[in-house]
Design a protein around this motif. Sequence first.
Motif, mmCIF file in Angstrom:
data_model
loop_
_atom_site.group_PDB
_atom_site.id
_atom_site.type_symbol
_atom_site.label_atom_id
_atom_site.label_comp_id
_atom_site.label_asym_id
_atom_site.label_seq_id
_atom_site.Cartn_x
_atom_site.Cartn_y
_atom_site.Cartn_z
ATOM 1 N N LYS A 89 59.286 48.920 25.334
ATOM 2 C CA LYS A 89 59.744 49.341 26.141
ATOM 3 C C LYS A 89 59.004 48.928 27.711
ATOM 4 C CE LYS A 89 61.288 53.499 23.938
ATOM 5 N NZ LYS A 89 61.028 55.015 23.832
ATOM 6 N N ALA A 90 58.253 47.802 27.449
ATOM 7 C CA ALA A 90 57.501 47.378 28.628
ATOM 8 C C ALA A 90 57.937 45.974 28.829
ATOM 9 C CB ALA A 90 55.953 47.095 28.402
ATOM 10 N N PHE A 91 58.080 45.610 30.175
ATOM 11 C CA PHE A 91 58.583 44.464 30.699
ATOM 12 C C PHE A 91 57.399 43.470 30.585
ATOM 13 C CE2 PHE A 91 58.504 41.827 34.925
ATOM 14 C CZ PHE A 91 59.492 40.830 34.249
ATOM 15 N N LEU A 92 56.246 43.528 30.774
ATOM 16 C CA LEU A 92 55.289 42.803 30.757
ATOM 17 C C LEU A 92 54.734 42.642 29.424
ATOM 18 C CD1 LEU A 92 53.044 40.884 32.135
ATOM 19 C CD2 LEU A 92 51.585 42.882 32.675
ATOM 20 N N ALA A 93 54.933 41.595 28.515
ATOM 21 C CA ALA A 93 54.772 41.364 26.971
ATOM 22 C C ALA A 93 54.350 39.875 26.975
ATOM 23 C CB ALA A 93 56.080 41.873 26.094
ATOM 24 N N ASN A 94 53.594 39.757 25.898
ATOM 25 C CA ASN A 94 53.280 38.347 25.695
ATOM 26 C C ASN A 94 54.497 37.591 24.829
ATOM 27 O OD1 ASN A 94 52.151 36.002 24.917
ATOM 28 N ND2 ASN A 94 50.437 36.882 23.753
ATOM 29 N N THR A 95 55.439 37.192 25.872
ATOM 30 C CA THR A 95 56.587 36.509 25.502
ATOM 31 C C THR A 95 56.424 34.944 25.284
ATOM 32 O OG1 THR A 95 57.328 36.744 27.598
ATOM 33 C CG2 THR A 95 58.298 38.229 26.081
ATOM 34 N N PHE A 96 55.536 34.587 24.526
ATOM 35 C CA PHE A 96 54.918 33.137 24.161
ATOM 36 C C PHE A 96 56.153 32.395 24.384
ATOM 37 C CE2 PHE A 96 53.894 29.499 21.482
ATOM 38 C CZ PHE A 96 52.856 29.067 22.416
ATOM 39 N N SER A 97 56.205 31.042 24.953
ATOM 40 C CA SER A 97 57.490 30.231 24.695
ATOM 41 C C SER A 97 56.993 28.872 24.667
ATOM 42 C CB SER A 97 58.132 30.456 25.968
ATOM 43 O OG SER A 97 57.657 30.251 27.282
ATOM 44 N N TYR A 98 55.859 28.454 24.631
ATOM 45 C CA TYR A 98 55.570 26.756 24.587
ATOM 46 C C TYR A 98 55.610 26.483 23.033
ATOM 47 C CZ TYR A 98 55.116 26.324 29.707
ATOM 48 O OH TYR A 98 55.281 26.383 30.816
ATOM 49 N N TRP A 99 56.388 27.038 22.182
ATOM 50 C CA TRP A 99 56.507 26.513 20.828
ATOM 51 C C TRP A 99 56.769 25.061 20.495
ATOM 52 C CZ3 TRP A 99 55.646 30.579 17.863
ATOM 53 C CH2 TRP A 99 55.799 32.148 18.262
ATOM 54 N N GLN A 100 57.266 24.366 21.576
ATOM 55 C CA GLN A 100 57.452 23.091 21.261
ATOM 56 C C GLN A 100 56.321 22.274 21.094
ATOM 57 O OE1 GLN A 100 57.887 24.707 24.019
ATOM 58 N NE2 GLN A 100 58.052 23.653 26.037
ATOM 59 N N TYR A 101 55.217 22.607 21.594
ATOM 60 C CA TYR A 101 53.757 21.978 21.452
ATOM 61 C C TYR A 101 53.102 22.382 20.077
ATOM 62 C CZ TYR A 101 55.062 20.565 26.145
ATOM 63 O OH TYR A 101 55.597 19.543 27.064
ATOM 64 N N VAL A 102 53.668 23.454 19.289
ATOM 65 C CA VAL A 102 52.904 23.994 18.194
ATOM 66 C C VAL A 102 53.750 23.671 17.094
ATOM 67 C CG1 VAL A 102 52.213 26.205 17.256
ATOM 68 C CG2 VAL A 102 52.349 25.890 19.674
ATOM 69 N N ASP A 103 52.518 23.107 15.832
ATOM 70 C CA ASP A 103 53.196 22.945 14.806
ATOM 71 C C ASP A 103 53.102 24.165 13.663
ATOM 72 O OD1 ASP A 103 53.654 19.764 14.470
ATOM 73 O OD2 ASP A 103 51.876 20.109 15.764
ATOM 74 N N LEU A 104 51.987 24.910 13.977
ATOM 75 C CA LEU A 104 51.852 26.345 13.150
ATOM 76 C C LEU A 104 51.240 27.229 13.940
ATOM 77 C CD1 LEU A 104 51.587 27.177 10.151
ATOM 78 C CD2 LEU A 104 49.329 26.282 9.923
ATOM 79 N N MET A 105 51.577 28.411 13.690
ATOM 80 C CA MET A 105 51.191 29.611 14.558
ATOM 81 C C MET A 105 50.647 30.600 13.686
ATOM 82 S SD MET A 105 50.902 31.484 17.428
ATOM 83 C CE MET A 105 52.003 30.711 18.799
ATOM 84 N N VAL A 106 49.350 30.939 14.098
ATOM 85 C CA VAL A 106 48.670 32.106 13.156
ATOM 86 C C VAL A 106 48.651 33.409 13.973
ATOM 87 C CG1 VAL A 106 46.544 33.027 12.239
ATOM 88 C CG2 VAL A 106 47.218 30.566 11.938
ATOM 89 N N TYR A 107 49.206 34.298 13.293
ATOM 90 C CA TYR A 107 49.408 35.716 14.016
ATOM 91 C C TYR A 107 48.033 36.347 13.930
ATOM 92 C CZ TYR A 107 51.005 40.477 15.123
ATOM 93 O OH TYR A 107 51.412 41.654 15.502
ATOM 94 N N TRP A 108 47.287 36.291 15.047
ATOM 95 C CA TRP A 108 46.003 36.641 14.876
ATOM 96 C C TRP A 108 45.773 38.157 15.187
ATOM 97 C CZ3 TRP A 108 41.849 34.452 13.141
ATOM 98 C CH2 TRP A 108 40.541 35.270 13.504
ATOM 99 N N ALA A 109 45.276 38.939 14.190
ATOM 100 C CA ALA A 109 45.082 40.557 14.446
ATOM 101 C C ALA A 109 44.040 40.763 13.174
ATOM 102 C CB ALA A 109 46.396 41.020 14.130
ATOM 103 N N GLY A 110 43.897 42.153 13.287
ATOM 104 C CA GLY A 110 42.721 42.619 12.094
ATOM 105 C C GLY A 110 41.769 43.107 12.679
ATOM 106 N N SER A 111 41.074 44.237 12.213
ATOM 107 C CA SER A 111 40.156 44.957 12.632
ATOM 108 C C SER A 111 39.414 45.932 11.605
ATOM 109 C CB SER A 111 40.076 45.358 14.122
ATOM 110 O OG SER A 111 40.695 46.660 13.832
ATOM 111 N N ALA A 112 38.075 46.193 11.621
ATOM 112 C CA ALA A 112 37.700 46.945 10.711
ATOM 113 C C ALA A 112 38.207 48.417 10.879
ATOM 114 C CB ALA A 112 36.047 46.870 10.844
ATOM 115 N N GLY A 113 38.387 48.713 12.248
ATOM 116 C CA GLY A 113 38.978 50.126 12.576
ATOM 117 C C GLY A 113 40.478 50.135 11.931
#
Length: 891
Positions: free
Chosen positions: A100-124
């Motif tokens: 519900k937020a307007f400000l979000a990480n709407t990444f859009s420079y996919w044309q230069y990327v060959d592979l994306m890794v969804y970076w996440a994860g933590s001990a908590g």
Amino acid sequence: MKNGKKGYRWLIFLCGIFLVLLLPNTSYAKQPESSYWYPEQLLNWTPENDPDAVFNRSQIPLRKQEVLYKVNDNAQSEAKLVALSALNPTTSGVPSQGGKAFLANTFSYWQYVDLMVYWAGSAGEGIIVPPSADVIDAAHKNGVPILGNVFFPPIVYGGKVEWLNEMLIQHEDGSFPAADKLLEVARYYGFDGWFINQETEGGDANTAQKMKEFLTYLQQHKPEGMQIMWYDSMTKDGGIRWQNALTDQNSSFLQDGKTRVSDSMFLNFWWRDQQSSNNKAQELGRSPYDLFAGIDVEANGTSTKIAWDGIFPEGKAPLTSLGIYRPDWAFKTAATLEEFFKKENEFWVGKSQNPAKTNDNGAWKGMAHYFTAKTAIQELPFITHFNTGSGKFFAADGKVVSTLSWNNRSLQDILPTWRWLKEGSQTVDVDFDWDTAFYGGSSLKLSGTIEADNPTHIKLYKTNLPIQKDTEISMTYKTDLKKTNIKLGVSFTDHPEKFSFLEVKKQSHNQWTTDTFKLKKYSDKKIAAISLWVESDKEVKDFTTSIGEIKIYNKQAENNSIHSPNDGKVNKIEFNKGIYADIPLSWKPSDSDVSHYEIYRKLPNNEKEFVGATPNQAYYISNLKRNGKESSTTLEIVAVSKEFKRSKPEEITFEWPPYPKPEADFSADKTVAAPGQEVQFLNRSSEVTEEVEWQFEGGTPAVSHEQNPVVTYDKEGVYSVTLIAKNSEGESVLTKNEMITISEAVKDIKNIAMNKTASASGQCAPAEAAAYALDGKLTDNSKWCALGNAPHWLKVDLGAQYAISKFVVHHAQAGGEPQAFNTQALRIEVSTDGENWTEAVKVTDNTAAVSEHSISLTNGRYVRLWIDKPTQGSDQAARIFEFEVHGFLAP
């Protein structure tokens, strides 16, 4: 992943903290969340036992990318680019289908990327994290494979060797149950593989061997096209030693003799030259471009110093591919969406803001300097509304159908390939506009000055679109120009640089207007690029033109009807307070031509209100508010074709429970005051309250009908307060006896917990022990943090008996962390002897960064803070930056 120069910053990340203020001020308890697991949870996971699973599926298949041609002579396409990006600011609490937020990480420079890794994860939170469905959809739409993350943290940051051992359990038949689950998850959710990051110390050579067998098993059992990437951390003896290159110590995790162990490897950051890695890869019979030399841009973004010639030696082929760690720097350091997009442009294109001209950009030339932009636009129809994936409102066919802010990357269009490639006059500005939209939340805006006889050519899209006899191209726009002054340009794959222009003639009068052109004379050609040509024979100042849609389609297909979805149903509604509903919707797809589905709510005035959209066949409506005292609500599900035609709606109606009586509740800004001092009372009664009546014993006024009255008391004493909350269904009465104490002793009230003795149920690290919640600091990450399953507790010995009047709790956001990590449910107890406790405060729905809790004056020496629900989502780590206890020495 470790960087010695930034180890403390890593501690922040590994505790699950991203310094981003993104998330809306709503609870995540009800709506479905994107998945995250510890090994035991993964092993027990099935789609059938996970009620959120159906909402976490991507429905957009991976498109094919092509290079075709380039606009920058420096760029190449042999070396590849992988981005390790935190596309959501937390591991937990991520909405499954947008937020519900307007400000979000709407990444859009996919044309230069060959592979994306969804970076996440933590001990908590959890260490095994698939990408959220909306991110998968956006990546696939742009032709980019995306990987989930398996992250084994260092022990000093909460990692456990047990987690590693659980993942590496092997059955007698040779199978690895955890590997089978990783493959099952990827297939079910629809993403493209896993990034394996093993940094937990305590392993040995047997651990390393078992890890190689685990990786090899994944290779042997994964479906075609799925990728497994390994991170340069563990060595062949099981130790954690970052090599920063492909060496004899880590090469067997990529290739072991003739056995392919991993598809690629991300090399750590401390390198100057990757020639040795190139040599080693060729020695193993592997492409050096299976190696991704890492650069860490999380802290400094475009100011990061990189030994670029160590990967891209001048006049020679690249030595390895490039791995970028945390390009989400652009989002993390931006306060507005406009600033985010500006930083993104500088990161990927450089200061010139022209992907064709990067030589003079300085040390940071931008990725467009090194990598040729690719395109996934290769089949008809192609439609863009320049929709970035979030908005302050939602528009459909030029009409605003919702005034609420939103984000949903499943709806993000393929955005312009070149941002911005302008030739000729530079006085015409081009950018995204979030104040105007034809569909979604944004459009393309042209503005500025058109110079006389000096046109501007704006090249937008690289494509490979086949033209048939009935192919047409259209543009929907609105402008304040009396004459449109715009031509629509197309070039063809036989001569990509040569454009044919179609003059846009229809008058707009500042209304959305569509002009359409037949492309029959170009049949059997393929469109290589789409552009805009802006010109005038006289100077035009301060013009504005909004481009709401560019569409290329076959006329026959555009005329095809689309069938309605069917068998729409509401599965199990949860009602909250009688006026809110959480509604899981599902339906059967109408046909294969569906782009996505729109969900609307029918209003009593026969208008329709947009609720959401998804490519999926399930959608969860969270916190739908009752419209007045309506007894039922009708929802509509509409199929939208790839040509953006809409079906007739599938209607679903549900009944509301009886309208509720109010529930009286209130608080005060203080419970101890001096005679004559103002006390602010706050009405916290349930939302259905229509009228209130306050009764103040000993107060002035004695009775009030204001929502939040201010009251004074002339005489010392202890006084009760009563609130009566009323509506058409009845009333509720709440009296708080002896709530207000009026005394001259108020001058002695202070924070009596500062630097007192404290203990706790646990801590995340020695620097996050109980004492750090009592040191008065909200900087330098000074906090108490506790891992493990809730509840957690923090106990304070005040050292003497005090009269306590108020508690102040500084939650995660007060220390700069995301709102999603603020404590949701807590209790505070008081004791005179440390053995017998009385509950003074109980909160179940906090979202605030700082919560204040005034209580009737209570004597005690010991105070205990219980954290029952540590965050707004499912993360179990408590984060308290400061705990204040206000009072004075008891008489």
